[in-house]
Structure formats: C-alpha cells, structure tokens
Design a protein around this motif. Structure first.
Motif, short mmCIF file in Angstrom:
data_model
loop_
_atom_site.label_atom_id
_atom_site.label_comp_id
_atom_site.label_asym_id
_atom_site.label_seq_id
_atom_site.Cartn_x
_atom_site.Cartn_y
_atom_site.Cartn_z
N LYS A 157 0.84 -1.20 0.00
CA LYS A 157 0.00 0.00 0.00
C LYS A 157 0.87 1.25 0.00
CE LYS A 157 -3.39 2.45 2.83
NZ LYS A 157 -4.17 2.42 4.10
N TYR A 158 1.89 1.26 0.84
CA TYR A 158 2.78 2.42 0.93
C TYR A 158 3.52 2.65 -0.39
CZ TYR A 158 6.80 5.24 2.35
OH TYR A 158 7.76 6.21 2.44
N GLN A 159 4.03 1.56 -0.98
CA GLN A 159 4.77 1.68 -2.24
C GLN A 159 3.87 2.17 -3.37
OE1 GLN A 159 6.50 -2.18 -2.86
NE2 GLN A 159 7.85 -2.03 -1.07
N LEU A 160 2.62 1.70 -3.39
CA LEU A 160 1.69 2.15 -4.43
C LEU A 160 1.42 3.64 -4.31
CD1 LEU A 160 -0.25 1.63 -6.75
CD2 LEU A 160 -1.99 1.00 -5.07
N LEU A 161 1.21 4.10 -3.09
CA LEU A 161 0.97 5.53 -2.87
C LEU A 161 2.18 6.35 -3.31
CD1 LEU A 161 -0.83 5.50 0.60
CD2 LEU A 161 -1.83 6.10 -1.60
N GLN A 162 3.36 5.86 -2.98
CA GLN A 162 4.58 6.56 -3.37
C GLN A 162 4.72 6.65 -4.89
OE1 GLN A 162 5.44 8.14 -0.43
NE2 GLN A 162 7.57 7.69 -0.86
N LYS A 163 4.48 5.53 -5.56
CA LYS A 163 4.61 5.50 -7.02
C LYS A 163 3.56 6.38 -7.69
CE LYS A 163 6.66 0.87 -7.44
NZ LYS A 163 6.46 -0.50 -7.98
N MET A 164 2.32 6.33 -7.19
CA MET A 164 1.26 7.12 -7.80
C MET A 164 1.51 8.61 -7.60
SD MET A 164 -0.71 5.13 -9.43
CE MET A 164 -1.98 6.33 -9.82
N ASN A 165 1.99 8.98 -6.43
CA ASN A 165 2.29 10.40 -6.18
C ASN A 165 3.43 10.88 -7.07
OD1 ASN A 165 0.30 10.62 -4.21
ND2 ASN A 165 1.69 10.09 -2.54
N PRO A 172 2.93 10.75 -17.95
CA PRO A 172 1.83 10.41 -18.88
C PRO A 172 0.88 9.39 -18.27
CG PRO A 172 3.96 10.41 -20.00
CD PRO A 172 4.25 10.55 -18.55
N ALA A 173 -0.34 9.41 -18.76
CA ALA A 173 -1.35 8.48 -18.25
C ALA A 173 -0.94 7.03 -18.46
CB ALA A 173 -2.70 8.74 -18.93
N SER A 174 -0.20 6.77 -19.53
CA SER A 174 0.23 5.40 -19.81
C SER A 174 1.13 4.87 -18.69
CB SER A 174 0.99 5.35 -21.14
OG SER A 174 2.11 6.22 -21.12
N LYS A 175 1.96 5.75 -18.12
CA LYS A 175 2.83 5.34 -17.02
C LYS A 175 2.00 5.05 -15.78
CE LYS A 175 6.61 4.58 -14.76
NZ LYS A 175 7.38 3.34 -15.01
N GLN A 176 1.00 5.88 -15.52
CA GLN A 176 0.13 5.65 -14.37
C GLN A 176 -0.65 4.35 -14.53
OE1 GLN A 176 -2.02 9.15 -12.93
NE2 GLN A 176 -0.82 10.42 -14.33
N MET A 177 -1.09 4.07 -15.75
CA MET A 177 -1.81 2.82 -16.02
C MET A 177 -0.90 1.62 -15.79
SD MET A 177 -4.96 3.53 -16.88
CE MET A 177 -5.61 2.24 -17.91
N GLU A 178 0.36 1.77 -16.14
CA GLU A 178 1.33 0.69 -15.94
C GLU A 178 1.51 0.39 -14.46
OE1 GLU A 178 6.13 0.00 -16.57
OE2 GLU A 178 5.07 1.42 -17.86
N ILE A 179 1.58 1.45 -13.65
CA ILE A 179 1.72 1.27 -12.20
C ILE A 179 0.50 0.57 -11.62
CG2 ILE A 179 1.88 2.49 -10.00
CD1 ILE A 179 3.50 4.65 -11.44
N LEU A 180 -0.68 0.98 -12.07
CA LEU A 180 -1.91 0.35 -11.58
C LEU A 180 -2.00 -1.12 -12.02
CD1 LEU A 180 -4.60 3.15 -12.03
CD2 LEU A 180 -3.77 2.16 -9.90
N ALA A 181 -1.55 -1.41 -13.21
CA ALA A 181 -1.57 -2.80 -13.69
C ALA A 181 -0.67 -3.68 -12.82
CB ALA A 181 -1.11 -2.86 -15.15
N GLU A 182 0.49 -3.15 -12.43
CA GLU A 182 1.38 -3.89 -11.53
C GLU A 182 0.71 -4.12 -10.17
OE1 GLU A 182 4.93 -1.62 -11.29
OE2 GLU A 182 5.59 -2.08 -13.33
N GLY A 224 -10.45 6.83 -10.83
CA GLY A 224 -10.08 8.23 -11.00
C GLY A 224 -9.29 8.47 -12.26
N LEU A 225 -8.37 7.54 -12.55
CA LEU A 225 -7.55 7.69 -13.76
C LEU A 225 -8.41 7.51 -15.01
CD1 LEU A 225 -4.79 8.12 -15.00
CD2 LEU A 225 -4.34 5.67 -14.75
N ASN A 226 -9.32 6.54 -14.98
CA ASN A 226 -10.21 6.34 -16.13
C ASN A 226 -11.08 7.57 -16.37
OD1 ASN A 226 -9.27 3.78 -16.62
ND2 ASN A 226 -10.87 2.75 -15.46
N GLN A 227 -11.57 8.16 -15.28
CA GLN A 227 -12.39 9.36 -15.41
C GLN A 227 -11.58 10.51 -15.99
OE1 GLN A 227 -14.21 10.57 -11.75
NE2 GLN A 227 -15.50 12.12 -12.70
N SER A 228 -10.34 10.63 -15.55
CA SER A 228 -9.47 11.69 -16.08
C SER A 228 -9.22 11.49 -17.57
CB SER A 228 -8.14 11.70 -15.33
OG SER A 228 -8.33 12.01 -13.97
#
Length: 249
Positions: free
Chosen positions: A122-130, A136-146, A198-202
């Motif tokens: 959970k902590y690592q995900l928050l760090q990566k998303m922040n 780019p959105a593609s990078k954020q999608m990659e993080i969420l996929a992981e 949130g990312l999909n909505q954006s």
C-alpha cells in the motif's frame, strides 16, 4: 493409600475428559497443566507399586484371609490399568497440543508477515502514484496494472490463510489478526480500484476535451474557408460591375 489414589484418579480422569480440546488463549498454560498431571500420574503409580510391595511382604499375616488379599490385589490391578491408560491419553493429548501450538505459531508468523507485506504494498503504491502524477497516463496505467497483479497474488494468499485458519481453529488473538489481514486486503483493493476509477475518469475527460478542442478547430477552419470564399465572391462581383459600366459607355 489405595482409597486416596482411587479418588485422585477419579478427579484426574474427570479433569482430562472435561478439559479443552480446541486451542484457546491459555492453551500453553493448559499444556503445562497436562504435563504436570502426567508427572503426578507417574508419582501415584509409584505409590501403588509400593502398596503392592507392602502387600506382598505382609501376605503371611493375613491368617487365612486370602479373600481380602485377592480383593486388594484386584483393586491394585485396576488402579494400575487405569493409570496406564490415563498416562497414555495424557501423553497423546500433550503431543497433540504441542503439534497444534507449533502449527499455530507458524500460522501466526506467516499471518503477520503477510499483513506487513500488504502494508508495504500500500505504501509503495501511494509513493509510485504520487511520483507519477505529472507523468503520462500510460505510465500511471502501468503502475496500476502492476498493483492489480499484486492484488491477485495477495487474494490467493489471504484465501489460503483463511482456509488454514478454519482448519486450525486458532485462538482469539489469531482470529483478530486474521480479520485485520482481511480488512487490510480489502482496503488495498478499494484503494487500487479508486485510483483506477479516478484515472479512467481523467482519461475520459481528457478525451472529451480533446474532441471539443478539435471541433472548435474544425469550426474555425470552416469559418475561415467561408470567409475566404465570400471575399472571392465579393471581388468577382465588383469586377463584373466595372465591366458592365465600361460597356454601357
């Protein structure tokens, strides 16, 4: 002595039968009590053996009262059989509880390690998303996929821990930690789902904005083309008027 041993044996048997079978918060204390009881059984067995020895030494003074001697012998035999059985049951019960306590210790350790892994994830995900907010959105999608891949692994592990917990029937402390693990997993699932939503909505809003912007560009291009065409028509009309005037002269 024989009467006292028999009464003590009755109490020990009743205690063993009515004692807890499942693991509880005081299982280690109960195990210690069973081990102590097992030692007492051995001590009482020694006392019965002494009684048998004394009986053998005094048989010559019974003066023909062989019936009483046989009766006492039968009582002693009965006590010895009961104590041997009780000793066997106690050893089996102690071994079973030791095995269960060992399994519980391993289970509790794995439970806490998994809970720590969930918290770290959970902590690592928050760090990566922040850190990827301006990426780019593609990078954020990659993080969420992981993160979603990790969730599938956690789901399997949490399910396995629940199944083992149902089999082990752990004490209250482990049960609370198991519930805490389930809550932590569900919280992580909710967080990842919220980030994904949130990312999909954006992305949807961005696509709508880009379409609106393109429509505006197309509208401006159309207006410019129309203005250019109108200008050409106006110029053409002025030339035609001048030609007519010249002819009229």
């Amino acid at each position: 002595a024989v009467s006292s041993a028999s009464s003590w044996l009755d109490n020990a048997e009743n205690e063993l039968v009515s004692g807890p079978v499942l693991l509880s918060d005081d299982s280690e204390t109960h195990l210690g009590h069973l081990e102590s009881l097992s030692k007492e059984v051995k001590n009482v067995s020694e006392e019965v053996c002494k009684c048998r020895y004394v009986l053998g030494e005094t048989e010559q003074v019974w003066d023909g009262e062989s019936g009483e001697s046989v009766l006492v012998e039968e009582v002693l035999n009965g006590l010895e059989e009961r104590m041997q059985l009780l000793d066997t049951v106690l050893e089996q019960r102690c071994d079973t509880m030791k095995d269960k306590l060992q399994e519980l210790t391993v289970f509790q350790t794995e439970l806490r390690l998994l809970l720590t892994a969930l918290s770290d994830s959970k902590y690592q995900l928050l760090q990566k998303m922040n850190a990827a907010m301006d990426r780019p959105a593609s990078k954020q999608m990659e993080i969420l996929a992981e993160a979603e891949d990790s969730l599938r692994e956690f789901e399997q592990k949490v399910s396995e821990m629940r199944s083992r917990g149902e089999t082990l029937q752990p004490n209250q402390l482990c049960t609370q930690e198991l519930l805490k693990l389930q809550d932590a997993y569900e919280e992580l699932v909710e967080m990842v789902g919220s980030k994904r939503s949130g990312l999909n909505q954006s992305l949807v809003l961005k696509a709508q904005y880009e379409r609106a912007l393109q429509d505006l560009v197309d509208l401006l291009d159309t207006a410019q083309d129309k203005m250019a065409a109108d200008q050409k028509m106006k110029v053409g009309s002025e030339i035609e008027v001048q030609i007519l005037l010249v002819k009229h002269k």
